[in-house]
Write a protein that holds these residues in place. Structure first.
Motif, PDB file in Angstrom:
ATOM      1  N   ALA A   1       0.847  -1.057  -0.123  1.00  0.00           N
ATOM      2  CA  ALA A   1       0.010  -0.053  -0.024  1.00  0.00           C
ATOM      3  C   ALA A   1       0.845   1.170  -0.004  1.00  0.00           C
ATOM      4  CB  ALA A   1      -1.036  -0.071   1.181  1.00  0.00           C
ATOM      5  N   HIS A   2       1.900   1.308   0.843  1.00  0.00           N
ATOM      6  CA  HIS A   2       2.998   2.350   0.833  1.00  0.00           C
ATOM      7  C   HIS A   2       3.531   2.347  -0.463  1.00  0.00           C
ATOM      8  CE1 HIS A   2       5.822   5.060   3.128  1.00  0.00           C
ATOM      9  NE2 HIS A   2       6.536   4.624   1.805  1.00  0.00           N
ATOM     10  N   GLU A   3       3.898   1.541  -1.201  1.00  0.00           N
ATOM     11  CA  GLU A   3       4.756   1.714  -2.453  1.00  0.00           C
ATOM     12  C   GLU A   3       3.690   2.036  -3.444  1.00  0.00           C
ATOM     13  OE1 GLU A   3       8.015   1.896  -2.376  1.00  0.00           O
ATOM     14  OE2 GLU A   3       7.943   1.382  -0.312  1.00  0.00           O
ATOM     15  N   HIS A   4       2.668   1.574  -3.407  1.00  0.00           N
ATOM     16  CA  HIS A   4       1.648   1.889  -4.254  1.00  0.00           C
ATOM     17  C   HIS A   4       1.125   3.317  -4.457  1.00  0.00           C
ATOM     18  CE1 HIS A   4       0.000  -2.522  -5.652  1.00  0.00           C
ATOM     19  NE2 HIS A   4       1.284  -2.160  -5.765  1.00  0.00           N
ATOM     20  N   GLU A   5       1.223   4.012  -3.223  1.00  0.00           N
ATOM     21  CA  GLU A   5       1.038   5.488  -2.952  1.00  0.00           C
ATOM     22  C   GLU A   5       2.344   5.954  -3.900  1.00  0.00           C
ATOM     23  OE1 GLU A   5      -1.550   6.920  -2.296  1.00  0.00           O
ATOM     24  OE2 GLU A   5      -0.616   9.145  -2.697  1.00  0.00           O
ATOM     25  N   HIS A   6       3.538   5.490  -3.683  1.00  0.00           N
ATOM     26  CA  HIS A   6       4.583   6.299  -4.431  1.00  0.00           C
ATOM     27  C   HIS A   6       4.223   5.959  -6.111  1.00  0.00           C
ATOM     28  CE1 HIS A   6       6.617   7.501  -1.139  1.00  0.00           C
ATOM     29  NE2 HIS A   6       7.041   6.122  -0.684  1.00  0.00           N
ATOM     30  N   VAL A   7       3.758   5.230  -6.355  1.00  0.00           N
ATOM     31  CA  VAL A   7       3.482   4.634  -7.969  1.00  0.00           C
ATOM     32  C   VAL A   7       2.344   5.882  -8.501  1.00  0.00           C
ATOM     33  CG1 VAL A   7       2.220   3.331  -9.737  1.00  0.00           C
ATOM     34  CG2 VAL A   7       4.015   2.332  -7.784  1.00  0.00           C
TER      35      VAL A   7
ATOM     36  N   PHE B   1       6.176  13.118   0.279  1.00  0.00           N
ATOM     37  CA  PHE B   1       5.773  12.080  -0.215  1.00  0.00           C
ATOM     38  C   PHE B   1       5.955  10.830   0.506  1.00  0.00           C
ATOM     39  CE2 PHE B   1       7.647  14.815  -3.354  1.00  0.00           C
ATOM     40  CZ  PHE B   1       6.415  15.210  -4.232  1.00  0.00           C
ATOM     41  N   GLU B   2       6.628  10.741   1.514  1.00  0.00           N
ATOM     42  CA  GLU B   2       6.918   9.711   2.532  1.00  0.00           C
ATOM     43  C   GLU B   2       5.511   9.674   3.405  1.00  0.00           C
ATOM     44  OE1 GLU B   2       8.289   6.927   2.271  1.00  0.00           O
ATOM     45  OE2 GLU B   2       9.641   7.613   0.710  1.00  0.00           O
ATOM     46  N   VAL B   3       5.462  11.047   4.169  1.00  0.00           N
ATOM     47  CA  VAL B   3       4.166  11.223   4.958  1.00  0.00           C
ATOM     48  C   VAL B   3       2.914  10.955   4.350  1.00  0.00           C
ATOM     49  CG1 VAL B   3       2.998  12.761   6.114  1.00  0.00           C
ATOM     50  CG2 VAL B   3       5.293  13.015   6.087  1.00  0.00           C
ATOM     51  N   GLN B   4       2.910  11.127   3.015  1.00  0.00           N
ATOM     52  CA  GLN B   4       1.483  10.709   2.368  1.00  0.00           C
ATOM     53  C   GLN B   4       1.566   9.472   2.033  1.00  0.00           C
ATOM     54  OE1 GLN B   4       1.307  12.242  -1.992  1.00  0.00           O
ATOM     55  NE2 GLN B   4      -0.611  12.825  -1.510  1.00  0.00           N
ATOM     56  N   ALA B   5       2.640   8.566   1.551  1.00  0.00           N
ATOM     57  CA  ALA B   5       2.552   7.116   1.530  1.00  0.00           C
ATOM     58  C   ALA B   5       2.175   6.514   2.698  1.00  0.00           C
ATOM     59  CB  ALA B   5       3.759   6.651   1.047  1.00  0.00           C
ATOM     60  N   ARG B   6       2.825   7.141   4.068  1.00  0.00           N
ATOM     61  CA  ARG B   6       2.475   6.277   5.162  1.00  0.00           C
ATOM     62  C   ARG B   6       0.841   6.327   5.550  1.00  0.00           C
ATOM     63  NH1 ARG B   6       7.439   8.456   6.728  1.00  0.00           N
ATOM     64  NH2 ARG B   6       6.472  10.213   8.078  1.00  0.00           N
TER      65      ARG B   6
ATOM     66  N   PRO C   1      15.004  13.974   6.419  1.00  0.00           N
ATOM     67  CA  PRO C   1      14.932  14.147   5.175  1.00  0.00           C
ATOM     68  C   PRO C   1      14.000  12.840   4.615  1.00  0.00           C
ATOM     69  CG  PRO C   1      17.000  13.562   5.555  1.00  0.00           C
ATOM     70  CD  PRO C   1      16.453  13.776   7.236  1.00  0.00           C
ATOM     71  N   TYR C   2      13.748  11.699   5.249  1.00  0.00           N
ATOM     72  CA  TYR C   2      13.017  10.740   4.942  1.00  0.00           C
ATOM     73  C   TYR C   2      11.891  10.917   5.674  1.00  0.00           C
ATOM     74  CZ  TYR C   2      11.234   5.944   4.311  1.00  0.00           C
ATOM     75  OH  TYR C   2      10.604   5.106   3.957  1.00  0.00           O
ATOM     76  N   TRP C   3      11.720  10.726   7.027  1.00  0.00           N
ATOM     77  CA  TRP C   3      10.408  10.805   7.470  1.00  0.00           C
ATOM     78  C   TRP C   3       9.650  11.905   7.406  1.00  0.00           C
ATOM     79  CZ3 TRP C   3       8.532   6.222   9.223  1.00  0.00           C
ATOM     80  CH2 TRP C   3       9.587   5.194   9.452  1.00  0.00           C
TER      81      TRP C   3
HETATM   82 ZN   LIG Z   1       8.167   5.529   1.040  1.00  0.00          ZN
END
Ligand SMILES: [Zn+2]
Length: 99
Positions: free
Chosen positions: A44-50, A84-89, A78-80
């Motif tokens: 689900a996380h990676e599909h949000e990145h897609v 885009f990471e916040v949105q994917a989480r 820079p990661y957390w």
């Molecule tokens: Zn991610």
């Protein structure tokens, strides 16, 4: 979309795989996971990145590191704190709650 598991084992015994700084990573429409297990749990996380890539197109490859840089300059992680990471989480958490 293409999903690739680098190993079919739950705990891969390849030393190289343990050195990689991720369990799964997405490049455009390609999701690469260390294991099939990682792919399943992070799908689900990676599909949000897609979806982000589909929204932003090639600009995603500039916007993602720009967001990391922006957060780093502000003293954040820079990661957390990357938007885009916040949105994917959030997307992954919502998918889990709907299941
Ligand atoms: Zn991610």
């Amino acid at each position: 979309m293409l999903e690739i598991a680098l190993s079919q084992q739950v705990k891969p015994d390849f030393r190289l795989l343990h050195r990689l700084p991720f369990c799964a990573i997405t490049f455009g429409h390609v999701v690469i996971g260390l294991t099939a297990h990682n792919l399943e749990h992070l799908r689900a996380h990676e599909h949000e990145h897609v979806r982000q890539y589909e929204r932003w197109g090639l600009f995603f490859f500039l916007a993602y590191p720009a967001s990391s840089l922006y957060q780093w300059v502000r003293g954040n992680n820079p990661y957390w704190d990357n938007r885009f990471e916040v949105q994917a989480r959030l997307s992954a958490a919502n998918a889990k709650n709907e299941a």
